[in-house]
Design a protein around this motif. Structure first.
Motif, PDB file in Angstrom:
ATOM      1  N   ASN A   1       5.167 -18.405   3.743  1.00  0.00           N
ATOM      2  CA  ASN A   1       4.170 -18.973   4.665  1.00  0.00           C
ATOM      3  C   ASN A   1       3.282 -20.018   3.992  1.00  0.00           C
ATOM      4  O   ASN A   1       2.177 -20.296   4.460  1.00  0.00           O
ATOM      5  N   GLY A   2       3.778 -20.590   2.887  1.00  0.00           N
ATOM      6  CA  GLY A   2       3.057 -21.658   2.229  1.00  0.00           C
ATOM      7  C   GLY A   2       1.854 -21.223   1.414  1.00  0.00           C
ATOM      8  O   GLY A   2       1.049 -22.060   1.000  1.00  0.00           O
ATOM      9  N   ARG A   3       1.721 -19.932   1.158  1.00  0.00           N
ATOM     10  CA  ARG A   3       0.565 -19.449   0.399  1.00  0.00           C
ATOM     11  C   ARG A   3       0.669 -19.846  -1.074  1.00  0.00           C
ATOM     12  O   ARG A   3       1.744 -19.929  -1.634  1.00  0.00           O
ATOM     13  N   ARG A   4      -0.505 -20.022  -1.671  1.00  0.00           N
ATOM     14  CA  ARG A   4      -0.573 -20.343  -3.099  1.00  0.00           C
ATOM     15  C   ARG A   4      -0.994 -19.138  -3.930  1.00  0.00           C
ATOM     16  O   ARG A   4      -0.686 -19.066  -5.116  1.00  0.00           O
ATOM     17  N   ASN A   5      -1.702 -18.208  -3.301  1.00  0.00           N
ATOM     18  CA  ASN A   5      -2.129 -17.013  -4.009  1.00  0.00           C
ATOM     19  C   ASN A   5      -0.966 -16.032  -4.128  1.00  0.00           C
ATOM     20  O   ASN A   5      -0.151 -15.904  -3.215  1.00  0.00           O
ATOM     21  N   VAL A   6      -0.918 -15.336  -5.246  1.00  0.00           N
ATOM     22  CA  VAL A   6       0.151 -14.360  -5.470  1.00  0.00           C
ATOM     23  C   VAL A   6       0.056 -13.256  -4.422  1.00  0.00           C
ATOM     24  O   VAL A   6      -1.009 -12.653  -4.238  1.00  0.00           O
ATOM     25  N   PRO A   7       1.127 -12.977  -3.680  1.00  0.00           N
ATOM     26  CA  PRO A   7       1.068 -11.916  -2.662  1.00  0.00           C
ATOM     27  C   PRO A   7       0.900 -10.547  -3.299  1.00  0.00           C
ATOM     28  O   PRO A   7       1.311 -10.319  -4.432  1.00  0.00           O
ATOM     29  N   ARG A   8       0.287  -9.639  -2.547  1.00  0.00           N
ATOM     30  CA  ARG A   8       0.134  -8.265  -3.005  1.00  0.00           C
ATOM     31  C   ARG A   8       1.163  -7.383  -2.320  1.00  0.00           C
ATOM     32  O   ARG A   8       1.555  -7.651  -1.188  1.00  0.00           O
ATOM     33  N   SER A   9       1.565  -6.350  -3.018  1.00  0.00           N
ATOM     34  CA  SER A   9       2.499  -5.396  -2.430  1.00  0.00           C
ATOM     35  C   SER A   9       2.139  -4.005  -2.929  1.00  0.00           C
ATOM     36  O   SER A   9       2.565  -3.583  -3.999  1.00  0.00           O
ATOM     37  N   VAL A  10       1.301  -3.325  -2.152  1.00  0.00           N
ATOM     38  CA  VAL A  10       0.878  -1.965  -2.479  1.00  0.00           C
ATOM     39  C   VAL A  10       0.980  -1.124  -1.215  1.00  0.00           C
ATOM     40  O   VAL A  10       0.838  -1.637  -0.104  1.00  0.00           O
ATOM     41  N   CYS A  11       1.215   0.169  -1.395  1.00  0.00           N
ATOM     42  CA  CYS A  11       1.234   1.079  -0.245  1.00  0.00           C
ATOM     43  C   CYS A  11      -0.185   1.481   0.113  1.00  0.00           C
ATOM     44  O   CYS A  11      -0.551   1.534   1.274  1.00  0.00           O
ATOM     45  N   SER A  12      -0.990   1.784  -0.886  1.00  0.00           N
ATOM     46  CA  SER A  12      -2.390   2.160  -0.684  1.00  0.00           C
ATOM     47  C   SER A  12      -3.246   1.459  -1.729  1.00  0.00           C
ATOM     48  O   SER A  12      -2.840   1.347  -2.884  1.00  0.00           O
ATOM     49  N   GLU A  13      -4.408   1.002  -1.301  1.00  0.00           N
ATOM     50  CA  GLU A  13      -5.330   0.391  -2.245  1.00  0.00           C
ATOM     51  C   GLU A  13      -5.896   1.454  -3.177  1.00  0.00           C
ATOM     52  O   GLU A  13      -5.973   2.629  -2.825  1.00  0.00           O
ATOM     53  N   SER A  14      -6.292   1.052  -4.366  1.00  0.00           N
ATOM     54  CA  SER A  14      -6.809   1.996  -5.345  1.00  0.00           C
ATOM     55  C   SER A  14      -8.045   2.721  -4.805  1.00  0.00           C
ATOM     56  O   SER A  14      -8.851   2.147  -4.068  1.00  0.00           O
ATOM     57  N   CYS A  15      -8.167   4.000  -5.187  1.00  0.00           N
ATOM     58  CA  CYS A  15      -9.325   4.798  -4.780  1.00  0.00           C
ATOM     59  C   CYS A  15     -10.507   4.456  -5.684  1.00  0.00           C
ATOM     60  O   CYS A  15     -10.399   4.511  -6.913  1.00  0.00           O
ATOM     61  N   LEU A  16     -11.629   4.126  -5.069  1.00  0.00           N
ATOM     62  CA  LEU A  16     -12.816   3.740  -5.817  1.00  0.00           C
ATOM     63  C   LEU A  16     -13.496   4.961  -6.419  1.00  0.00           C
ATOM     64  O   LEU A  16     -13.261   6.095  -5.982  1.00  0.00           O
ATOM     65  N   PRO A  17     -14.365   4.756  -7.418  1.00  0.00           N
ATOM     66  CA  PRO A  17     -15.158   5.880  -7.919  1.00  0.00           C
ATOM     67  C   PRO A  17     -15.937   6.520  -6.778  1.00  0.00           C
ATOM     68  O   PRO A  17     -16.425   5.843  -5.868  1.00  0.00           O
ATOM     69  N   GLY A  18     -16.068   7.836  -6.827  1.00  0.00           N
ATOM     70  CA  GLY A  18     -16.708   8.566  -5.744  1.00  0.00           C
ATOM     71  C   GLY A  18     -15.716   9.198  -4.798  1.00  0.00           C
ATOM     72  O   GLY A  18     -16.100   9.882  -3.846  1.00  0.00           O
ATOM     73  N   THR A  19     -14.408   8.935  -5.052  1.00  0.00           N
ATOM     74  CA  THR A  19     -13.350   9.520  -4.230  1.00  0.00           C
ATOM     75  C   THR A  19     -12.280  10.115  -5.139  1.00  0.00           C
ATOM     76  O   THR A  19     -12.262   9.873  -6.338  1.00  0.00           O
ATOM     77  N   ARG A  20     -11.375  10.885  -4.542  1.00  0.00           N
ATOM     78  CA  ARG A  20     -10.226  11.411  -5.269  1.00  0.00           C
ATOM     79  C   ARG A  20      -8.952  11.063  -4.512  1.00  0.00           C
ATOM     80  O   ARG A  20      -8.959  10.903  -3.286  1.00  0.00           O
ATOM     81  N   LYS A  21      -7.867  10.924  -5.255  1.00  0.00           N
ATOM     82  CA  LYS A  21      -6.595  10.485  -4.675  1.00  0.00           C
ATOM     83  C   LYS A  21      -5.766  11.681  -4.249  1.00  0.00           C
ATOM     84  O   LYS A  21      -5.524  12.596  -5.041  1.00  0.00           O
ATOM     85  N   VAL A  22      -5.298  11.662  -3.003  1.00  0.00           N
ATOM     86  CA  VAL A  22      -4.458  12.733  -2.469  1.00  0.00           C
ATOM     87  C   VAL A  22      -3.173  12.108  -1.931  1.00  0.00           C
ATOM     88  O   VAL A  22      -3.211  11.298  -0.997  1.00  0.00           O
ATOM     89  N   THR A  23      -2.038  12.448  -2.525  1.00  0.00           N
ATOM     90  CA  THR A  23      -0.748  11.875  -2.121  1.00  0.00           C
ATOM     91  C   THR A  23      -0.357  12.342  -0.726  1.00  0.00           C
ATOM     92  O   THR A  23      -0.528  13.515  -0.383  1.00  0.00           O
ATOM     93  N   ARG A  24       0.189  11.425   0.049  1.00  0.00           N
ATOM     94  CA  ARG A  24       0.647  11.774   1.395  1.00  0.00           C
ATOM     95  C   ARG A  24       1.975  12.517   1.320  1.00  0.00           C
ATOM     96  O   ARG A  24       2.867  12.121   0.568  1.00  0.00           O
ATOM     97  N   LYS A  25       2.084  13.550   2.103  1.00  0.00           N
ATOM     98  CA  LYS A  25       3.303  14.348   2.100  1.00  0.00           C
ATOM     99  C   LYS A  25       4.476  13.548   2.675  1.00  0.00           C
ATOM    100  O   LYS A  25       4.344  12.867   3.681  1.00  0.00           O
ATOM    101  N   GLY A  26       5.626  13.640   2.001  1.00  0.00           N
ATOM    102  CA  GLY A  26       6.831  12.989   2.495  1.00  0.00           C
ATOM    103  C   GLY A  26       6.899  11.505   2.248  1.00  0.00           C
ATOM    104  O   GLY A  26       7.807  10.835   2.732  1.00  0.00           O
ATOM    105  N   GLU A  27       5.945  10.941   1.487  1.00  0.00           N
ATOM    106  CA  GLU A  27       5.940   9.516   1.190  1.00  0.00           C
ATOM    107  C   GLU A  27       5.979   9.298  -0.318  1.00  0.00           C
ATOM    108  O   GLU A  27       5.717  10.225  -1.091  1.00  0.00           O
ATOM    109  N   PRO A  28       6.343   8.082  -0.768  1.00  0.00           N
ATOM    110  CA  PRO A  28       6.361   7.815  -2.217  1.00  0.00           C
ATOM    111  C   PRO A  28       5.014   8.102  -2.856  1.00  0.00           C
ATOM    112  O   PRO A  28       3.971   8.099  -2.184  1.00  0.00           O
ATOM    113  N   PHE A  29       5.048   8.338  -4.166  1.00  0.00           N
ATOM    114  CA  PHE A  29       3.841   8.779  -4.863  1.00  0.00           C
ATOM    115  C   PHE A  29       2.723   7.743  -4.851  1.00  0.00           C
ATOM    116  O   PHE A  29       1.558   8.077  -5.074  1.00  0.00           O
ATOM    117  N   CYS A  30       3.044   6.483  -4.586  1.00  0.00           N
ATOM    118  CA  CYS A  30       1.994   5.459  -4.567  1.00  0.00           C
ATOM    119  C   CYS A  30       1.343   5.327  -3.191  1.00  0.00           C
ATOM    120  O   CYS A  30       0.482   4.467  -2.999  1.00  0.00           O
TER     121      CYS A  30
END
Length: 646
Positions: free
Chosen positions: A431-460
């Motif tokens: 689409n003509g973008r100049r910025n490097v595209p991102r490819s993540v399933c979930s954004e990183s969890c910020l401080p103050g939270t904990r990460k819980v993996t979704r059942k039946g989905e990849p670990f990320c």
């Protein structure tokens, strides 16, 4: 190949006084033709024997382009130690010298390409990927190597699918739907051009766009996929291509008049701007020529055999180039190769023995020379050359047509930190973008939270759950929340702990001034840290539960006694009967107690203390006023009556 042999035959320094000849077989990608050509080649080698009159016996083979086809040929030729050099078979399985002892190649193994792809996705920070691969040896082993390495690096795979070898509408629709719906914006494809075209048509029908495709060398420079039909799909593609050898290429044909203007012709045969596979063929011919040259001119003490011997001493006699033999089954090629075929270079000497293949193979494995680019050509112990790839980006030119631009290089011979170099400013993404595209399933969890993996989905793929009160996390993607120390409490963001504030009913507090200062017998100051979480409450805490029980029991006994006596005395004369007053004061006490319980339970901290003071004051005042006010009223009334009567 013909061009390279012509150069060598006219070279006075390389194999002087020796002419090379060739036989070309075009097997049309047909397994039966491959078997026939291979058996014919081996039969000529076996029948040649010590026949000194045989001036045109085949000595080495260049081909095939497909890995699966090369494996079939290599299993036959390996039994006779006949050298085989491929220009386009990249399967890492062909590096196994126990199974393919006489196989070499001038194209890097897929093990290097898979490693280069891993470097690429890590370089751009892509964490969530999809993969597609051919169902043959090339695709399966290449993608298996890639998956093995990315999983070790902690990357996440959204889907892994195989492209059908035969046209299958149902399978293609399923693959198209999965790619379209996937949250992975980066898809790695280990495929040849032919198998990918049918899938690209399915994607075009679905109008899929916005994906970033990582291409293996087999389709990274495809002239078909960069046409206007697919340009909206593959714009922004980044992939690996073989090194280009020349910018121009020349050859003669007896069918040409010499008056043709090739600048007016657009075809795969006249496009000399992207010669990659062709150059590998060129290098393969030169590798065999240099091996023959070293074999012929070997000096005792400098040879590759035991004790640095040269093996069987070979001397070539001059002979002329023989007529080319061609099995008619021609088809266009994507490179400037005259035939997409099995190439056979035949070399001759009237002094060759039956073990010549074994001798030539050893010299070929140890060959070392400079190509026309000034680079060293050599083979490692697996028969593989050093891996050098150009990193290419598909982007539109000024006319809006798709072009392939070189934006970097990968060189396996360098140290890991210097192997990949990329010009980020030269890349245009989808689409003509100049910025490097991102490819993540979930954004990183910020401080103050904990990460819980979704059942039946990849670990990320995970959810970020806020920490509970009294817990905190101060790192990104924390798997757990930690408890705060006893005298501390978490802040609103739950990313650190601070000292708990101390709360008490101070003398200067308006509530305290209104209620006065009441000191309870049998009480001592204490710190309450559970009434209001995160705050210390200074309060008067009873020293003993027995004392509390006794006090409440005594109060209950008084209330019960008062009510009982008031009930028994209700029939006495009103002049001395205070039972009504006692009964009313006890009922008032019960009402205050009923109001106190919910009020006390719905307040916290110092307001609990205030509620207690209100209740005690209300009970004391109620009992006092209910018993004394009516008597005072009676006295005042009687006094007024007495004055009136006087």
């Amino acid at each position: 190949m013909v061009f390279a042999i012509s150069e060598i035959n006219n070279n006075t320094l390389l194999l002087p006084d020796v002419k090379l000849a060739y036989v070309i077989y075009d097997v049309c990608g047909d397994m039966k033709r491959i078997m026939d050509a291979t058996l014919s080649f081996v039969e000529q080698e076996a029948q040649k024997g010590n026949d000194v009159d045989n001036d045109c016996g085949p000595r080495a083979l260049i081909g095939h382009s497909a890995s699966t086809m090369s494996m079939v040929i290599a299993r036959f030729l390996g039994n006779f130690h006949i050298p085989q050099v491929s220009y386009f078979s990249t399967c890492k399985c062909l590096s196994d010298k126990r199974e393919f002892p006489s196989f070499l190649r001038t194209i890097p193994s897929d093990i290097y390409q898979a490693t280069a792809m891993v470097h690429l996705v890590i370089y751009f920070g892509w964490l969530y990927l999809g993969t597609l691969a051919n169902s043959d040896d090339y695709g399966q082993q290449g993608i298996a190597q890639f998956l093995s390495e990315v999983e070790q690096k902690g990357l996440c795979i959204a889907f892994r699918q195989n492209l059908p070898m035969m046209y299958d509408v149902a399978v293609l629709r399923h693959l198209g739907e999965e790619v379209e719906k996937s949250e992975a914006d980066v898809v790695v494809i280990f495929s040849s051009e032919d198998e990918l075209i049918t899938f690209a048509e399915e994607l075009a029908n679905r109008n899929v766009s916005g994906k970033t495709w990582v291409a293996s060398e087999a389709w990274a420079s495809s002239p078909v996929l960069k046409t206007s039909i697919f340009s909206h799909l593959f714009q922004g593609t980044i992939g690996f291509g073989l090194r280009r050898g020349w910018d121009t290429f020349g050859m003669n044909s007896t069918e040409c008049t010499g008056e043709e203007d090739l600048h007016q012709v657009e075809s795969a045969f006249t496009d000399v701007s992207d010669l990659r596979v062709t150059y590998n063929t060129y290098v393969a011919v030169y590798a065999i020529a240099h091996a023959l040259h070293n074999l012929r001119d070997c000096l005792d003490g400098a040879g590759p055999f035991e004790n640095s011997s040269c093996g069987a001493k070979i001397h070539f006699k001059p002979w002329q180039m023989v007529e080319t033999f061609l099995v008619k089954c021609l088809k266009p090629s994507t490179d400037l190769e005259v035939f997409d075929d099995l190439r056979v270079a035949a070399f001759d000497s009237n002094a060759l023995k039956m073990d010549f293949g074994r001798t030539l193979l050893l010299y070929l494995q140890n060959v070392r020379f400079l190509n026309n680019l000034g680079e060293v050509v050599t083979f490692d112990e697996n028969g593989d050359p050093p891996a050098v790839y150009e990193i290419m980006n598909w982007k539109p030119d000024a006319k809006g047509e798709m072009k392939i631009a070189v934006v970097g290089i990968f060189d396996s011979s360098l140290t890991p930190e210097h192997q990949m170099k990329i010009n980020l400013s030269g890349i245009v993404w989808s689409n003509g973008r100049r910025n490097v595209p991102r490819s993540v399933c979930s954004e990183s969890c910020l401080p103050g939270t904990r990460k819980v993996t979704r059942k039946g989905e990849p670990f990320c793929c995970f959810d970020c759950i806020p920490c509970n009160d009294g817990k905190y996390s101060n790192t990104t993607d924390s798997p757990d929340c930690l408890h705060c120390p006893e005298n501390m409490w978490s802040n609103k963001r739950r990313d650190y702990c601070s000292l708990k504030p101390i709360e008490f009913l101070a003398f200067s507090d308006p509530i305290a001034i209104i209620l006065l200062t009441l000191v309870s017998l049998g009480s001592t100051p204490a710190r309450n840290d559970y009434a209001r979480p995160g705050t210390f409450i200074l309060e008067c805490r009873e020293t003993s539960l027995v004392w509390i029980g006794c006090a409440l029991s005594f109060l209950g006994l008084l209330v019960a006694t008062c009510i009982f006596l008031a009930f028994r005395l209700r029939k006495l004369s009103s002049a001395v009967n205070e039972s009504k007053l006692i009964t009313f004061s006890m009922l008032f006490l019960l009402l205050v107690c009923l109001a106190f319980v919910p009020a006390y339970n719905t307040t916290a901290g110092k307001y609990n203390i205030a509620t207690e003071i209100f209740a005690i004051s209300a009970v004391a005042s109620g009992v006092l006023y209910c018993n004394t006010v009516p008597k005072l009223y009676s006295v005042v009334k009687a006094t007024r009556s007495l004055h009136i009567s006087k």
